[in-house]
Scaffold this active site. Sequence first.
Site, PDB file in Angstrom:
ATOM      1  N   ASP A 100       0.856  -1.178   0.000  1.00  0.00           N
ATOM      2  CA  ASP A 100       0.000   0.000   0.000  1.00  0.00           C
ATOM      3  C   ASP A 100       0.900   1.238   0.000  1.00  0.00           C
ATOM      4  O   ASP A 100       1.721   1.405   0.901  1.00  0.00           O
ATOM      5  CB  ASP A 100      -0.873   0.005   1.257  1.00  0.00           C
ATOM      6  N   ASP A 202      -3.118   4.632  -2.328  1.00  0.00           N
ATOM      7  CA  ASP A 202      -4.180   5.134  -1.470  1.00  0.00           C
ATOM      8  C   ASP A 202      -4.676   6.492  -1.967  1.00  0.00           C
ATOM      9  O   ASP A 202      -3.882   7.363  -2.338  1.00  0.00           O
ATOM     10  CB  ASP A 202      -3.640   5.253  -0.041  1.00  0.00           C
ATOM     11  N   GLU A 267      -6.705   3.652  -5.807  1.00  0.00           N
ATOM     12  CA  GLU A 267      -7.962   3.797  -5.068  1.00  0.00           C
ATOM     13  C   GLU A 267      -8.611   5.105  -5.496  1.00  0.00           C
ATOM     14  O   GLU A 267      -8.069   6.191  -5.267  1.00  0.00           O
ATOM     15  CB  GLU A 267      -7.736   3.808  -3.560  1.00  0.00           C
ATOM     16  N   HIS A 328     -11.139  -2.833   3.459  1.00  0.00           N
ATOM     17  CA  HIS A 328     -10.946  -2.449   4.852  1.00  0.00           C
ATOM     18  C   HIS A 328     -11.737  -1.209   5.259  1.00  0.00           C
ATOM     19  O   HIS A 328     -11.728  -0.852   6.442  1.00  0.00           O
ATOM     20  CB  HIS A 328      -9.457  -2.197   5.103  1.00  0.00           C
ATOM     21  N   ASP A 329     -12.421  -0.582   4.319  1.00  0.00           N
ATOM     22  CA  ASP A 329     -13.185   0.631   4.612  1.00  0.00           C
ATOM     23  C   ASP A 329     -14.692   0.446   4.507  1.00  0.00           C
ATOM     24  O   ASP A 329     -15.445   1.316   4.963  1.00  0.00           O
ATOM     25  CB  ASP A 329     -12.788   1.761   3.646  1.00  0.00           C
TER      26      ASP A 329
END
Length: 531
Positions: A100, A202, A267, A328-329
């Site tokens: 990431d 990200d 993302e 994860h969000d």
Amino acid sequence: MADARPWWEGGTIYQIYPRSFQDSDGDGIGDLAGITARLDYLVELGVDALWLSPIFPSPMADFGYDVADYCGIDPRFGTLAEFDALLSAAHARGLKLLLDFVPNHSSDQHPWFVESRSSREAARRDWYIWRDPAPDGGPPNNWISDFGGPAWEWDEATGQYYSHAFLKEQPDLNWRNPELRAAMLDVLRFWFARGVDGFRIDVLWHMIKHADFPDNPVNPDYVPGTGEKNRVLQLHSTDQPEVHDLAADMRMIADTAEGGERLLIGEIYLPVERLMTYYGTDRPGVHLPFNFQLIEADWNAVELAQRIVDYEAALPPGGWPNWVLGNHDRSRAATRVGEAQARVAAMLLLTLRGTPTLYYGDELGLADVPIPPGQAVDPQELREPGRGRDPVRTPMPWNDGEGAGFTTGRPWLPLNPDHRTRNVAAQDQDPASMLTLTRQLLMLRKNHAALSVGSWHLIAAEGSLLAYARRHGDTQLLVALNLGAAPVEMALPAWAAGFRPLLSTLAEPAAPSGGVLYLRGNEAMILGLAA
């Protein structure tokens, strides 16, 4: 002869939240040695790459998304040597490894920011975004942090505000500064030289802000309770034209790295037409702008079909699709669509054209885990109750032991309440389990190129029935999904005469009879000619 394609076009990516996958030392927090010990599980599952959420040194204000050193490993997770061992072990098993990259902001404890805020004359002052107050002494504009509250923090010592799209502990980096830009691109080179196979980038669309910092327009359609950030439209604080130059620079580094094909995933939470620009126009962009259509869709055949059709139609020439059901969000698939439909959702994800990403635990049908009062740790939950992400970041249940095989200590977040029965060991040999179904789906993808790289053709989308064809060379397969609890029937197209079930989400599927396919409630099926 096999198609000459990049590894990710026919592959499946598996996202690991490192704090929650496997703890090797009993401190209740997952680590790199734990992931290394579970690599054979990933091989048996049938995925091709693992993507790790951030593992860099961090004060953990946002659990790793506040990076204090982009070229190190946080001691909670291990050492650089243990990372090298994980990478080597993954490669020895034919697995790729993605990291990431968090380029929009650093930690406020990063040495760069410590220097930047030391004085207005600091050499790295311009590595971050500093602005004078508005005439009334308040923040420079009306931008709102994604975690609520102003996106500006006052610094008394230097008499200016700094920008932070997230927590105040996450100051935004100034990518308009050429020295900062060069330093961050060197981070990619550092990890590529170490052998990393790619990055998930990200909040890529956040990386550049409007040079003049105008107010964002007020959102006329704001719905209370959907997050304070939605009070305004992020017109000037995100998705600026210059961000595509940054994506192109990162792509060039990836494409010229020695040692094999490297992958960049961005993302990007934007409408489809804006998402597509991140593939690149004048210059190549990221290989895969993350596609969140399945996460955001209402669970019905007509809407899903329309989203798939629109997404496929919007792809630029050479643009490769990708799909994701959870991360994860966002709330887990089993919570959004229910346990029975989670099996149908898995078949949808793994039979669409493009690269799928699985979120750890979804292969078990893991649902959001209720977090008791006082045990929440996510800063988003602490700032905006009810919007926290802890429920989707809980430890992986490996067995029915006290720590579910995840840890011998106290897990950093509560285990799923059903971990005694919903765990890897319980599902491993169960032919009816979600884990078995996921393995079977991934095996079919590997054995039938039509399911991964083949073309996609809509056949039906009415009521609770969604059906489509997958074609590659001389191979044709039919995928039929019942998105409801009541049985449905479907007349088979003429080209599917003689098709038989290759895999169903339920036991003992019925073969078509008289040219009609019968699907039980909550059943999905892949059909083809028997080998």
